[in-house]
Structure formats: structure tokens, C-alpha cells
Design a protein around this motif. Sequence first.
Motif, PDB file in Angstrom:
ATOM      1  N   LYS A  83       0.826  -1.212   0.000  1.00  0.00           N
ATOM      2  CA  LYS A  83       0.000   0.000   0.000  1.00  0.00           C
ATOM      3  C   LYS A  83       0.865   1.269   0.000  1.00  0.00           C
ATOM      4  O   LYS A  83       0.354   2.370   0.166  1.00  0.00           O
ATOM      5  N   HIS A  84       2.160   1.089  -0.123  1.00  0.00           N
ATOM      6  CA  HIS A  84       3.099   2.214  -0.079  1.00  0.00           C
ATOM      7  C   HIS A  84       2.990   2.973   1.245  1.00  0.00           C
ATOM      8  O   HIS A  84       2.791   4.184   1.277  1.00  0.00           O
ATOM      9  N   ARG A  85       3.146   2.209   2.307  1.00  0.00           N
ATOM     10  CA  ARG A  85       3.232   2.771   3.658  1.00  0.00           C
ATOM     11  C   ARG A  85       4.521   2.259   4.275  1.00  0.00           C
ATOM     12  O   ARG A  85       4.833   1.067   4.173  1.00  0.00           O
ATOM     13  N   TYR A 105      19.742   8.173  -4.329  1.00  0.00           N
ATOM     14  CA  TYR A 105      20.532   8.153  -3.096  1.00  0.00           C
ATOM     15  C   TYR A 105      19.774   8.900  -1.993  1.00  0.00           C
ATOM     16  O   TYR A 105      20.177   9.956  -1.525  1.00  0.00           O
ATOM     17  N   LYS A 106      18.629   8.329  -1.654  1.00  0.00           N
ATOM     18  CA  LYS A 106      17.813   8.894  -0.581  1.00  0.00           C
ATOM     19  C   LYS A 106      17.057   7.756   0.087  1.00  0.00           C
ATOM     20  O   LYS A 106      16.882   6.676  -0.480  1.00  0.00           O
ATOM     21  N   GLU A 107      16.617   7.990   1.320  1.00  0.00           N
ATOM     22  CA  GLU A 107      15.709   7.070   1.997  1.00  0.00           C
ATOM     23  C   GLU A 107      14.471   7.859   2.381  1.00  0.00           C
ATOM     24  O   GLU A 107      14.510   9.088   2.491  1.00  0.00           O
ATOM     25  N   GLY A 108      13.359   7.153   2.546  1.00  0.00           N
ATOM     26  CA  GLY A 108      12.114   7.866   2.793  1.00  0.00           C
ATOM     27  C   GLY A 108      11.172   7.093   3.691  1.00  0.00           C
ATOM     28  O   GLY A 108      11.450   5.964   4.118  1.00  0.00           O
ATOM     29  N   TYR A 109      10.045   7.727   3.999  1.00  0.00           N
ATOM     30  CA  TYR A 109       9.015   7.083   4.816  1.00  0.00           C
ATOM     31  C   TYR A 109       7.651   7.593   4.361  1.00  0.00           C
ATOM     32  O   TYR A 109       7.382   8.795   4.398  1.00  0.00           O
ATOM     33  N   TYR A 110       6.799   6.674   3.912  1.00  0.00           N
ATOM     34  CA  TYR A 110       5.457   7.018   3.417  1.00  0.00           C
ATOM     35  C   TYR A 110       4.415   6.917   4.530  1.00  0.00           C
ATOM     36  O   TYR A 110       4.360   5.925   5.249  1.00  0.00           O
TER      37      TYR A 110
END
Length: 337
Positions: A83-85, A105-110
Motif C-alpha cells: 500500500k506504499h506505507r 541516493y535517498k531514503e524515505g518514509y510514506y
Amino acid sequence: MGKQSGNGAFEVTKVSSLNCIDLSCSDVHQSVALLKQACLDCGFFYVINHGISSEFMEEVFEQSKRFFNLPVGEKMKVLRNEKHRGYTPLLDELLDTGNQLHGDYKEGYYIGVEVPEDDPEAQKPFYGPNVWPASEILPGWRETMEKYHQKALEVAKSVARIIALALDLEIDFFDKPEMLGKPIATLRLLHYGGEVSDPSRGMYGAGAHSDYGLITLLATDDVLGLQICKDKDASPRVWEYVAPVKGAFIVNLGDMLERWSNCIFKSTLHRVLGNGQQRYSIAYFVEPSHDCLVECLPSCKSDENPPKFPPIKCGTYLSQRYSDTHTDLSTYRAEQT
């Protein structure tokens, strides 16, 4: 400021001058005129006096840093789901397949719209429960992010009302239930770890892309990194930096609004180049409901300018775009076995 581009042409990089929309301004005509000019020119503008305090913004950034400072093993416990979370690791996203050798070159949080598992709406691709870090590890984290999600949506609705007027629509056009009444609104925390980007070697903080939806609100720290290209068909492409402005959102139009407006309003290519400094930003992507039919607006078509795109449902369009740009989750499952 200039550098050699990958194809040998010299590429000059300047800082773009963007219009600034003041949401506290009582002169609606002025706001509409400034926004319309920005949407016709480059699809990017600043929004100030939006109602979210600088103290709360600082809290959101601090909580974001707390998460990204966790050990990788802890972050992988909340890996993004179908679910892209949740967490997106380094190199998870590949936005520009033509020029990137690796992922971003990044990290993320949905974090999306919170819908309980037993709610029928949770069957939709972008609705469902969020994934949260354990409260004993990050106390107050979920509460801060949920509060920000709600506040950012109100800002987005205010901007959408000005966009509606700029498109000669009723002011509440985007407020309808099938539009922003039941939106797909996604908060994404982002961390660029300090790598130096090198376009000639296909290395980017975030590869060149346009956003998928209606509008995006971007809050950034004070590290320069975001670039826009006003003419994607130019050769070589000319990139301009967008300077961070304290207390302001950088707002850009997405591909759905370009479809709606029949390309009158621009969804502009942008990318992020790392310069060796860590950089934090917070993106808030706003799209209409899953079932909303995105089709050319009556005010944007004529016999001389017929619709350029066929109608498409929002949920269908988004699902395809996410699938095209993210690593298959089975890759991570294989690594963990």
C-alpha cells in the motif's frame, strides 16, 4: 555556477526566481494572477503564511531525523508494504531510467490516509492502515505525523481553491467528495545522506521526474539541492536551483493537473543533486479520490485545442506510476531469507 554536463555541453545552473503566494492575503485576484503566471511558466511557486507554525514544522523535522538516525535493522522492520506505507531504503526508487545507473541516493518514509483494516475503503490501493515505528522507540512520533498530515491537507485545499479560480472554475471545484473530499494524500519524509551527486556517472539524490498527482507541498531544510528544468525538450536541458525559503512551502503541480488542464498548466521536471551535506525534506503529495475521473476540463479545451489525453481513473493512474518507479518488494524478502 556552472558545470560540464554528461554529453560535453556546458550547463549553467542558476537559482530560479519563483512567484510567492501569500495565503493570508485578502486580495484574491492578486493571488490568482501570481499563481496563474507561475503555473504557465514553470509549475513551481512558494506559499507563505499557510497557517502551520514554524515551531511545529521544526518538531516534524526533528521527529523525521530521529527516525532516519535509527539503525538500518530497526528501519527495515517498517519496510514499505504493497500500500506504499512505511520505510523506503536507499536506492529503492528509480525515477529516471534513461540517465540513472542506480536508484535514488535517498531514503524515505510514506504515511498515507489512515483507514482501518476492516473498513471497506481499505480495499482500495492507496487506503489502509499506516505502518508506524514502535512508540517505545519513537514516543510521540505517530501523533506528530498524523497532526502534520491533517494540517498539510488544509493548506493543499487552500492552494487548490486558488488553482480552481486560475482555471476559470468555481472556487470549490476541487473540494468535491470525489476530489479532495476523499483524497489520496501521502506524506513522505525524505533523507539524503550526504553523497555527492554526479550526473555524468548517473548518480542523483533523486533522478529527474515529474510528480504524479494534483499538487505537491514540499518543506525543506536550508540545504540547496532541488533543481527544476522548465523545458524538458531542450538539449541540453537547463537546470535551475530552487532556493529554500524559511517558513515557506515549495509547491509544484503534478501530472494529473497537467492532464486536467490539457497542458495549459505545467508539471515540471525536477531532481535533487547531493552536494556532500545531509539534507532533509518533507513532501506532501495530494491527489483526488481513487474513483475520480481525470479528464480535460471544459475551460481548457476547444475545437482548436482538443483534449490531448484520454480520461483515466486516479487510482489506476497512480498505481501504474508507483509500480514503474519502485523496487519490487520481493527483492527485499529474498534478501531477508
